[in-house]
Structure formats: structure tokens, C-alpha cells
Design an enzyme around this catalytic site. Structure first.
Site, short mmCIF file in Angstrom:
data_model
loop_
_atom_site.label_atom_id
_atom_site.label_comp_id
_atom_site.label_asym_id
_atom_site.label_seq_id
_atom_site.Cartn_x
_atom_site.Cartn_y
_atom_site.Cartn_z
CG ASP A 261 22.79 19.35 -40.80
OD1 ASP A 261 21.87 20.70 -39.70
OD2 ASP A 261 23.37 18.98 -40.44
CB SER B 121 23.63 16.35 -19.84
OG SER B 121 24.91 15.86 -19.46
CE1 TYR C 114 26.01 17.24 -25.34
CE2 TYR C 114 27.56 16.74 -22.97
CZ TYR C 114 26.37 16.32 -23.76
OH TYR C 114 25.14 15.87 -23.92
CE LYS D 288 23.44 17.73 -24.58
NZ LYS D 288 22.49 17.50 -25.91
CG ASP E 77 36.27 12.85 -15.41
OD1 ASP E 77 35.46 13.51 -16.14
OD2 ASP E 77 37.00 11.86 -15.70
#
Ligand code: NAD
Ligand code: UFG
Length: 348
Positions: free
Chosen positions: A58, A124, A149, A153, A295
Site C-alpha cells: 500500500d 484528470s 475524488y 487530483k 455531470d
């Protein structure tokens, strides 16, 4: 070069290993197998004809990482390891911040202590939020990320940029991926989602193989030509080659460099479904559902910087992406055999 690949048994990592070996590089893989299986690595080894050292470690485990780095001297780390499910990150923010931030901080510290200050990071397009300009260039300001998430990033990009500013010995390449889909053309490695797929292509291929009755199309009232969301789908093999190209930036002591990895073409959900049906001769039942929270309507890249500076550009089109995604799914209807707690239920 000798490369530490974290998350190397995952979807993008496994395809990148193939391209690294095809270009004469050598890799060592570290992965805790929380979202993958070692079978992926066995299949990569078959494809490249070499055995690849693997450590089930890990990246939050400092002693584990130290032990790997005491055994190998690395030129570069390509860092894929992380949790990546947008919806899950909203449900479990602490787990996402802890895994992705603590893991990367520990990795960065152990890397520098062992004299490896070259890193290529999986970022991303999500960092652009609802993008201020389309097509998106690297100069586009970062936007508001609607989920933990995406925040990890964006935060990790800032952390690595700050570290590079403070210590010029670092070379940091931030690769902002658009929407990776498809699979290796051999059909031996591909995307292996556990549970119900969140992303469009794995859901679609599971409908095609008969595991799910129909695809839900999330919204047809966006301001796009057919009302469905538009994305920059990129073949995972092209994306993998982008990492090999990014090694050039490291070799030329780039300092901090950011590249979009996309094709520059946007396709709607229905265009993807229609192309999949045409290329593979399979009917995909679908129905229109409400928009999915978080979205955005349109997201596609201007990938010119990567071509100009790295000599990289995506070569494969939507038809190849649909063909290879289906080839993988139909030859591996259960992915790598189904996983339970990171272990395979059946080996194949
Ligand atoms: P993946 O889940 O298939 O691969 C990630 C790998 O990291 C898995 O094998 C998992 O077991 C491993 N991992 C997770 N946490 C770990 C930890 N603490 N220690 C060691 N290993 C750990 O995902 P992927 O699609 O191959 O994505 C690779 C990277 O690219 C991720 O960082 C992801 O966020 C990023 N990314 C993916 C996409 C996408 O659409 N697939 C888009 C943009 C960015
Ligand atoms: N979609 C559907 N039905 C589905 C799944 C998706 O209609 O079952 C639609 C979405 O609404 C969107 C498009 O298909 O319009 C693509 O959705 P994905 O979930 O495949 O991909 P996203 O663009 O939402 O996000 C992906 C990754 C993120 C990453 C982002 C940019 O999941 O982690 O690409 O790289 F940040």
C-alpha cells in the site's frame, strides 16, 4: 529507464506497462490490489514476454515502500495508485482523502529520500470543473470540483507543484486524462470494474454481453447536438503511449509540466452507442434517464501541447475504441474472473 509503477495492476497501469516494455524500459509494480488483481500483471507478462517484479504494498505503508526502494533504484515513478470512483468519493470522502492524499504524500517523501525526484502523475480533466473554455487547453483555469475524488487530483497537483517550486531537482509531469476507454487489441487486458460500472463504456459492454438489460442515458436535454453529454474518449493504448512520451519531458528536466491527454474530438453518449452498434453489429437497448448529479454538458481537450512538446498524439479513433472494448468484454465476460476482497474467485 527503470520505472516504479504504482497502481500498475489497474486498468491504465497495466496498459502502460505493455507500452513501457515495448519502448525498452523496465518496470517494478507496487499495488495493494484494492481494485485490481495480479492476473492483470500475469497477462501483461505474457504480452511483453518478460517477468515484472511485483510488490503487494500500500502506498501509505512507508516501511513497505522503503523496502521496495532499498531493493531497486528508480529513475522515474509513474503514479497511478488511487481510488477513482466519483460517486463513492461523495459517500466516503474521508477514505478518498486519506488514501489518495496520505498515500501520495508518503510516496513522495520516500521517493525523495531515495533520490528519485521524477514523477509522472495521473491527473484528470475533472480538475477543469465545468470548463471555462472548449476545447480545453492546459491554460484553462482549474474549476470547482463537485466531488472529493476530483478535489484529491486538484490538491495533489498543487502539492507536487509546490514541492517542485521549492526543490528544482524535482521533475513533475501532470497528465490530465480525458475519458480512457477501450482495451489492448489482444483482448488479454482491459477494464475490470467491480460491481455496477459507473462509467459509460464498461456499462455499455456489460449490456452488450447480456449482464445488464439496458443502458441508462443520463440526460438528453443538454445544450449539445443531440442533447446527450459530450466527452473526449481516448483509447487506453494511446493514453498508455502518452506516459512513454512523458518520459521525454522528464529526460529534458522539464521542472513542472502539464499535459492534456485526449484526442481533441468530442462525442456524445448516443454517438458512442451508435458507433458501438455499427462496429460490433450488436444492438444496445437504452432508455433516457434524468441527468446524473455533478455531470457537465461538454468536455473535450485541445491536445496540441502534448504533440508539440512530446511528439505524442492519439492515433486510434472511436471505432477502434468500441471494437477493442467489446473484444475484451466478449473474451472475458467476468473480467479477470471476478474479485473478492482483492482476490480472484477464479483464475483464468
Ligand atoms: P484502477 O482502479 O484500475 O487502478 C488504480 C490502481 O491503484 C488499482 O490497481 C488499485 O488497486 C491501486 N491502488 C489504489 N489505492 C492504492 C494504495 N493506497 N496503495 C497501492 N495501490 C493502490 O484505475 P485506473 O482507471 O487504471 O486509473 C489509474 C489512475 O488514473 C488513477 O489515479 C485514476 O484516478 C486516474 N484517472 C483515471 C481515469 C479513468 O477514467 N479511468 C480518468 C482520469 C484519471
Ligand atoms: N453516462 C450515461 N450512462 C452511464 C454512464 C455514463 O449516460 O451509465 C454518460 C454521462 O452522463 C456522461 C458520459 O456518459 O455524459 C461519460 O460518463 P463517464 O461516467 O463514463 O465519464 P465522466 O466524463 O463522467 O468521468 C470520467 C471519469 C472521471 C474523470 C473524467 C475526466 O469517471 O474520473 O472522466 O477524465 F475525471
Amino acid at each position: 529507464m527503470k520505472i516504479l509503477v504504482t497502481g500498475g495492476t489497474g486498468f491504465i497501469g497495466s496498459h502502460t506497462l505493455v507500452e513501457l516494455y515495448a519502448s525498452g524500459h523496465e518496470a517494478v509494480v507496487v499495488d495493494n490490489l484494492c481494485n485490481s488483481t495480479q492476473t492483470a500483471l500475469k497477462r501483461v507478462e505474457e504480452l511483453v514476454g518478460r517477468s515484472i517484479p511485483f510488490y503487494q504494498v500500500d502506498i501509505r505503508d512507508r516501511d513497505g515502500l522503503n523496502s521496495v526502494m532499498n531493493q531497486h533504484r528508480f529513475d522515474v515513478c509513474i503514479h497511478f495508485a488511487g481510488l477513482k470512483a466519483v460517486g463513492e468519493s461523495v459517500e466516503k470522502p474521508w477514505e478518498y482523502y486519506e488514501n489518495n492524499l496520505s498515500g501520495t504524500l508518503t510516496l513522495l517523501d520516500v521517493l525523495r529520500q531515495h533520490g528519485c525526484k521524477n514523477i509522472i502523475f495521473s491527473s484528470s480533466a475533472t480538475v477543469y470543473g465545468d470548463p471555462a473554455i472548449i476545447p480545453i487547453t492546459e491554460e484553462c483555469p482549474k474549476g470547482h470540483c463537485t466531488n472529493p475524488y476530483g478535489q484529491t487530483k486538484s490538491m495533489l497537483e498543487e502539492i507536487m507543484m509546490d514541492m517542485q517550486r521549492a526543490d528544482k531537482a524535482w521533475n513533475v509531469v501532470l497528465l490530465r486524462y480525458f475519458n480512457p476507454i477501450g482495451a489492448h487489441p489482444s483482448g488479454r487486458i482491459g477494464e475490470n470494474p467491480s460491481g455496477i460500472p459507473n462509467n459509460l463504456m464498461p456499462y455499455l459492454t456489460q449490456v452488450a454481453v447480456g449482464k445488464r438489460p439496458e443502458l441508462g442515458v443520463f440526460g438528453n436535454d443538454y445544450d449539445t447536438p443531440d442533447g446527450t453529454g459530450v466527452r473526449d474518449y481516448i483509447h487506453v493504448v494511446d493514453l498508455a503511449k502518452g506516459h512513454v512520451a512523458a518520459l521525454k519531458a522528464i529526460e529534458s528536466n522539464c521542472g513542472c509540466a502539464i499535459y492534456n491527454l485526449g484526442t481533441g474530438q468530442g462525442y456524445s453518449v448516443l454517438q458512442l452507442v451508435n458507433t458501438f452498434e455499427k462496429v460490433n453489429g450488436i444492438h444496445i437497448p437504452y432508455s433516457i434517464k434524468p441527468r446524473r448529479a455533478g455531470d457537465i454538458a461538454i468536455c473535450y481537450s485541445n491536445p496540441a501541447k502534448a504533440e508539440r512538446e512530446l511528439g505524442w498524439k492519439a492515433e486510434l479513433g472511436l471505432e477502434e475504441m468500441c471494437r477493442d472494448a467489446w473484444n475484451w468484454q466478449k473474451n472475458n465476460p467476468e473480467g479477470y474472473g471476478g474479485m473478492e476482497n482483492g482476490k480472484l474467485k477464479t483464475e483464468n
